[in-house]
Write a protein that holds these residues in place. Sequence first.
Motif, PDB file in Angstrom:
ATOM      1  N   TYR A 170      -8.274  -0.295  11.808  1.00 16.71           N
ATOM      2  CA  TYR A 170      -7.333  -0.532  13.185  1.00 16.71           C
ATOM      3  C   TYR A 170      -5.940   0.052  12.258  1.00 16.71           C
ATOM      4  N   ARG A 171      -5.136   0.009  13.461  1.00 17.84           N
ATOM      5  CA  ARG A 171      -3.892   0.280  14.046  1.00 17.84           C
ATOM      6  C   ARG A 171      -3.206  -1.087  14.630  1.00 17.84           C
ATOM      7  N   GLY A 172      -1.537  -0.261  13.698  1.00 19.26           N
ATOM      8  CA  GLY A 172      -0.484  -0.951  14.049  1.00 19.26           C
ATOM      9  C   GLY A 172       0.743  -0.203  14.698  1.00 19.26           C
ATOM     10  N   TRP A 173       1.744  -1.733  14.622  1.00 17.56           N
ATOM     11  CA  TRP A 173       2.835  -0.605  14.866  1.00 17.56           C
ATOM     12  C   TRP A 173       4.116  -1.468  15.198  1.00 17.56           C
ATOM     13  N   ARG A 174       5.307  -0.542  14.359  1.00 13.95           N
ATOM     14  CA  ARG A 174       6.646  -1.107  13.908  1.00 13.95           C
ATOM     15  C   ARG A 174       7.824  -0.654  15.343  1.00 13.95           C
ATOM     16  N   LEU A 175       8.454  -1.757  15.693  1.00  7.59           N
ATOM     17  CA  LEU A 175       9.444  -1.032  16.680  1.00  7.59           C
ATOM     18  C   LEU A 175      10.799  -0.920  15.592  1.00  7.59           C
ATOM     19  N   PRO A 176      11.975   0.318  15.701  1.00  6.18           N
ATOM     20  CA  PRO A 176      12.603  -0.166  14.778  1.00  6.18           C
ATOM     21  C   PRO A 176      13.831  -0.725  14.711  1.00  6.18           C
ATOM     22  N   THR A 177      14.514  -1.398  13.880  1.00  2.84           N
ATOM     23  CA  THR A 177      15.129  -2.623  14.064  1.00  2.84           C
ATOM     24  C   THR A 177      16.595  -2.271  14.336  1.00  2.84           C
ATOM     25  N   LEU A 178      17.318  -3.566  14.826  1.00  2.00           N
ATOM     26  CA  LEU A 178      18.800  -2.747  15.478  1.00  2.00           C
ATOM     27  C   LEU A 178      19.625  -2.622  14.185  1.00  2.00           C
ATOM     28  N   ASN A 179      19.060  -2.810  13.047  1.00  2.00           N
ATOM     29  CA  ASN A 179      20.041  -1.970  12.012  1.00  2.00           C
ATOM     30  C   ASN A 179      19.938  -0.495  11.590  1.00  2.00           C
ATOM     31  N   GLU A 180      18.232  -0.452  11.531  1.00  2.00           N
ATOM     32  CA  GLU A 180      18.088   0.447  11.452  1.00  2.00           C
ATOM     33  C   GLU A 180      18.062   2.052  12.692  1.00  2.00           C
ATOM     34  N   LEU A 181      18.712   1.982  13.977  1.00  4.30           N
ATOM     35  CA  LEU A 181      19.247   2.069  14.900  1.00  4.30           C
ATOM     36  C   LEU A 181      20.486   2.470  15.245  1.00  4.30           C
ATOM     37  N   TYR A 182      21.108   1.524  14.779  1.00  7.88           N
ATOM     38  CA  TYR A 182      22.792   1.449  15.177  1.00  7.88           C
ATOM     39  C   TYR A 182      23.489   1.319  14.151  1.00  7.88           C
ATOM     40  N   ARG A 183      23.482   0.977  12.711  1.00  8.25           N
ATOM     41  CA  ARG A 183      24.593   0.830  11.774  1.00  8.25           C
ATOM     42  C   ARG A 183      24.428   1.588  11.391  1.00  8.25           C
ATOM     43  N   PRO A 184      25.386   2.680  10.685  1.00  9.52           N
ATOM     44  CA  PRO A 184      25.674   3.304   9.473  1.00  9.52           C
ATOM     45  C   PRO A 184      26.283   2.569   8.506  1.00  9.52           C
ATOM     46  N   PHE A 185      25.673   2.634   7.025  1.00 11.12           N
ATOM     47  CA  PHE A 185      25.313   2.186   5.625  1.00 11.12           C
ATOM     48  C   PHE A 185      26.288   3.088   4.863  1.00 11.12           C
ATOM     49  N   ARG A 186      26.675   2.270   3.707  1.00  7.08           N
ATOM     50  CA  ARG A 186      27.258   3.544   2.571  1.00  7.08           C
ATOM     51  C   ARG A 186      26.981   2.275   1.066  1.00  7.08           C
ATOM     52  N   VAL A 187      26.142   3.104   0.224  1.00  9.16           N
ATOM     53  CA  VAL A 187      25.863   2.346  -0.778  1.00  9.16           C
ATOM     54  C   VAL A 187      26.653   3.166  -2.279  1.00  9.16           C
ATOM     55  N   GLY A 188      27.417   2.799  -2.662  1.00  9.37           N
ATOM     56  CA  GLY A 188      28.362   3.546  -3.619  1.00  9.37           C
ATOM     57  C   GLY A 188      29.108   5.117  -3.296  1.00  9.37           C
ATOM     58  N   ALA A 189      28.778   5.529  -3.672  1.00  8.90           N
ATOM     59  CA  ALA A 189      29.618   7.237  -3.049  1.00  8.90           C
ATOM     60  C   ALA A 189      28.827   7.968  -2.007  1.00  8.90           C
ATOM     61  N   ASP A 190      27.655   7.161  -1.537  1.00  8.74           N
ATOM     62  CA  ASP A 190      26.454   7.625  -0.449  1.00  8.74           C
ATOM     63  C   ASP A 190      26.876   6.899   0.821  1.00  8.74           C
ATOM     64  N   ARG A 244       0.697  -1.407   0.107  1.00  8.27           N
ATOM     65  CA  ARG A 244      -0.510   0.429  -0.103  1.00  8.27           C
ATOM     66  C   ARG A 244       0.331   0.961   0.107  1.00  8.27           C
ATOM     67  N   GLY A 245       2.210   1.100  -0.856  1.00 10.43           N
ATOM     68  CA  GLY A 245       2.520   2.460  -0.720  1.00 10.43           C
ATOM     69  C   GLY A 245       3.513   3.415   0.430  1.00 10.43           C
ATOM     70  N   LEU A 246       3.583   2.644   1.550  1.00 13.37           N
ATOM     71  CA  LEU A 246       4.015   3.179   2.491  1.00 13.37           C
ATOM     72  C   LEU A 246       5.671   3.487   2.442  1.00 13.37           C
ATOM     73  N   GLY A 247       6.247   3.258   1.323  1.00 11.28           N
ATOM     74  CA  GLY A 247       7.572   3.276   0.859  1.00 11.28           C
ATOM     75  C   GLY A 247       8.482   2.158   2.421  1.00 11.28           C
ATOM     76  N   GLY A 248       9.708   3.081   2.650  1.00  6.25           N
ATOM     77  CA  GLY A 248       9.935   1.833   3.572  1.00  6.25           C
ATOM     78  C   GLY A 248      12.251   2.653   3.179  1.00  6.25           C
ATOM     79  N   ASN A 249      13.008   1.717   3.499  1.00  8.94           N
ATOM     80  CA  ASN A 249      13.829   1.912   4.236  1.00  8.94           C
ATOM     81  C   ASN A 249      14.992   0.510   4.032  1.00  8.94           C
ATOM     82  N   ALA A 250      14.148   0.015   3.803  1.00  7.94           N
ATOM     83  CA  ALA A 250      14.396  -1.830   3.669  1.00  7.94           C
ATOM     84  C   ALA A 250      14.204  -2.709   4.381  1.00  7.94           C
ATOM     85  N   ALA A 251      13.963  -1.675   5.447  1.00  4.92           N
ATOM     86  CA  ALA A 251      13.528  -3.104   6.599  1.00  4.92           C
ATOM     87  C   ALA A 251      12.064  -3.031   6.518  1.00  4.92           C
TER      88      ALA A 251
END
Length: 697
Positions: A459-479, A104-111
């Motif tokens: 309805y109402r739902g929720w999601r806890l941030p993942t450990l990856n989102e909370l603590y891990r910086p990352f790179r993709v190419g130059a970004d 349903r088009g809620l986007g995301g950041n890979a989680a």
Amino acid sequence: MHSYPAKPLSILTPLLLGATPVIAQTAPAPAPAASEAPIIVTGRGLDDAPGDRAFDVVTIERDRILQSGSNRLESVLADVAGLQQFRRSDSRSANPTSQGITLRGLGGNAASRTLLLLDGVPQTDPFGGWVAFPAYATGRLGRVRVTRGGGSGYQGPGALAGTIELDSATPDQLSPVDLYAAYGSRDSVDAQGAASLVRPGGFATIAGAYTRGDGFIPTVAAQRGPVDRPAPFEQASGAIRGVASITPDTEVQMNVSAFTDRRERGTAFTANQSEGADASIRLVGRGRWGWSALAYLQTRAFASSFAAINAARTTATQTLDQYNTPATGLGARLEVAPPIGEQVALRLGADIRDVSGKTQELYTFVAGLPTRRREAGGASRTAGLFADGSVEAGALTLTAGGRVDGWQIRGGMLAERTLATSAVLTDARFADRSGTEWTGRAGLAFRPAEPVTLRVAGYRGWRLPTLNELYRPFRVGADATAANPDLNPEHLTGVEGGIDLTPLPGVRVSATYFYNRLTDAIANVTAGTGPGTFPGVGFVAAGGTYRVRRNLDAVRAHGFELDGRWTRGPLLARASWSQTNARVEGSGPAAALDDLRPAQTPRDQVSGTLGYTQGRAALTATVRHVARQFDDDQNSRALAAATTVDAFASLPLTPTLAVEARAENIGDETVETGFSGAGIVERAVPRTLWIGLRYRL
């Protein structure tokens, strides 16, 4: 390039694959005495809740699962319009960390914003929330059930956008022996094998899969340079399952599975490796009191390397070696269905999931060697109580449910040191946090006439941030993207209304309108451009973008879904269309994103299949279209719309042997998946053809 050490799992998988003939015993079982009541085992959990008819549910049956063009779970799920991964590429060429799923088009950041279950067990990675698709051989699945929307109901927390239930094959769907092997484009091999032993009161199965290929070059042809090369892959999985009756109305289900996945991203220093193993045991009682008790264990290990490419694409320089990311998930669930009445169904229960993990990385490469080491990770836990009930009153079905979850994030840390002197660069210990979430859902289904069902739900739902989102910086190419230990849980509130029509035998049409609002949506928000040094990631080169994970004010999405199915004798047609208008609500650091579309969110997705099946002979063709979408949060990098055609054909040669042909992306459409570096476009799988044999006893 870092050399990944062999792990015990690498030995376990071929053992699982090689064990197939052992269980392929088909000696006739003694017939039960006439006075004995037959004991029926299914390997499934409790029956589907009657109240689910108030929600938008799509079911994909086993025949369709086995007839996809790619023979991969991602392709099967694409039959449900609006269900998408973060990127358009599949698990042969995508970075595994980009394979979160949502609806349903809620986007995301890979989680993942969708709850994925296999036989009741949550399947997303304990550390990062992505999905290891190579772990799921299509041959061992019996049903896929997708519930769009619905919030966090009795299935568990995390079902913001919906729930995907994968069910293993049942005894009536299994063959004593089922072997498949195919050869495909770019020297590819795809093989699956399964064997089953079915007896009164129980059954056992063993299944394995192996696939490999030389791969294609991900960078589009017009932008390639000497550094670009094909991206090979090699993947295997195995599973053993046993189901047995321990009393006339109680069965025990035991699962053990493992997978290994190696792939490259199309240049030097971009190898990825994932491994995992799962074990679960579930007791299901189907007596007067229905009940289910589940316990499970997940282990995961992930390694990945990243490279920076110069503007001429003549050299690749290693920038990061994420050499190990171990993660563990533990969980349990208890559920009871008391006998209240024939027209009333009630489920009461509790569940708990505890995950932990950390990333171990080498970075800041100088003259080809790393100079620094990073560790980041932590643990989290959710524990909840739930109740879900429904009442059937003639043509009316009412359903309502709720849950309360306690959550905890603990042990968060980020440590960075120099390799030469062990000097401390960063030694952060983040405060433990906890909280409580109340969520629920309610719906109504009304059948004014036999072929018409009207439904409405909230309805109402929720999601806890993942450990990856909370603590891990990352790179993709130059970004580069910085983590954020202060992220809040996401919350979704939604309503929907729809109609289901069955005007003729074999015809079903469903239409749904929905409105969802996701508050505190986690996104990668642009905060600067290179060259420069930025908090949490260090130096970002020219042409690179610096982003930070942040909670947006909200993402609101509304639109409609249309699904249709027609069957007549051997003929079948099915279609699915999702149109979603999604927009970001942003302020403060994210003010520039206000009223933009979430990254990787197309407006339209369409899937249509025509098929013919007569015995073991089958022919299907599938057309899919995905509209233009943006690769980035600022809507500056547009990925073109794409239309693909897949096909499947099976021609029996003998009662047990058939030739199978598969085709992916027959028109060789350039399906753009993302931008790497300064405007470099990557593509998904090109035209791929397969020819193989299937032996089924």
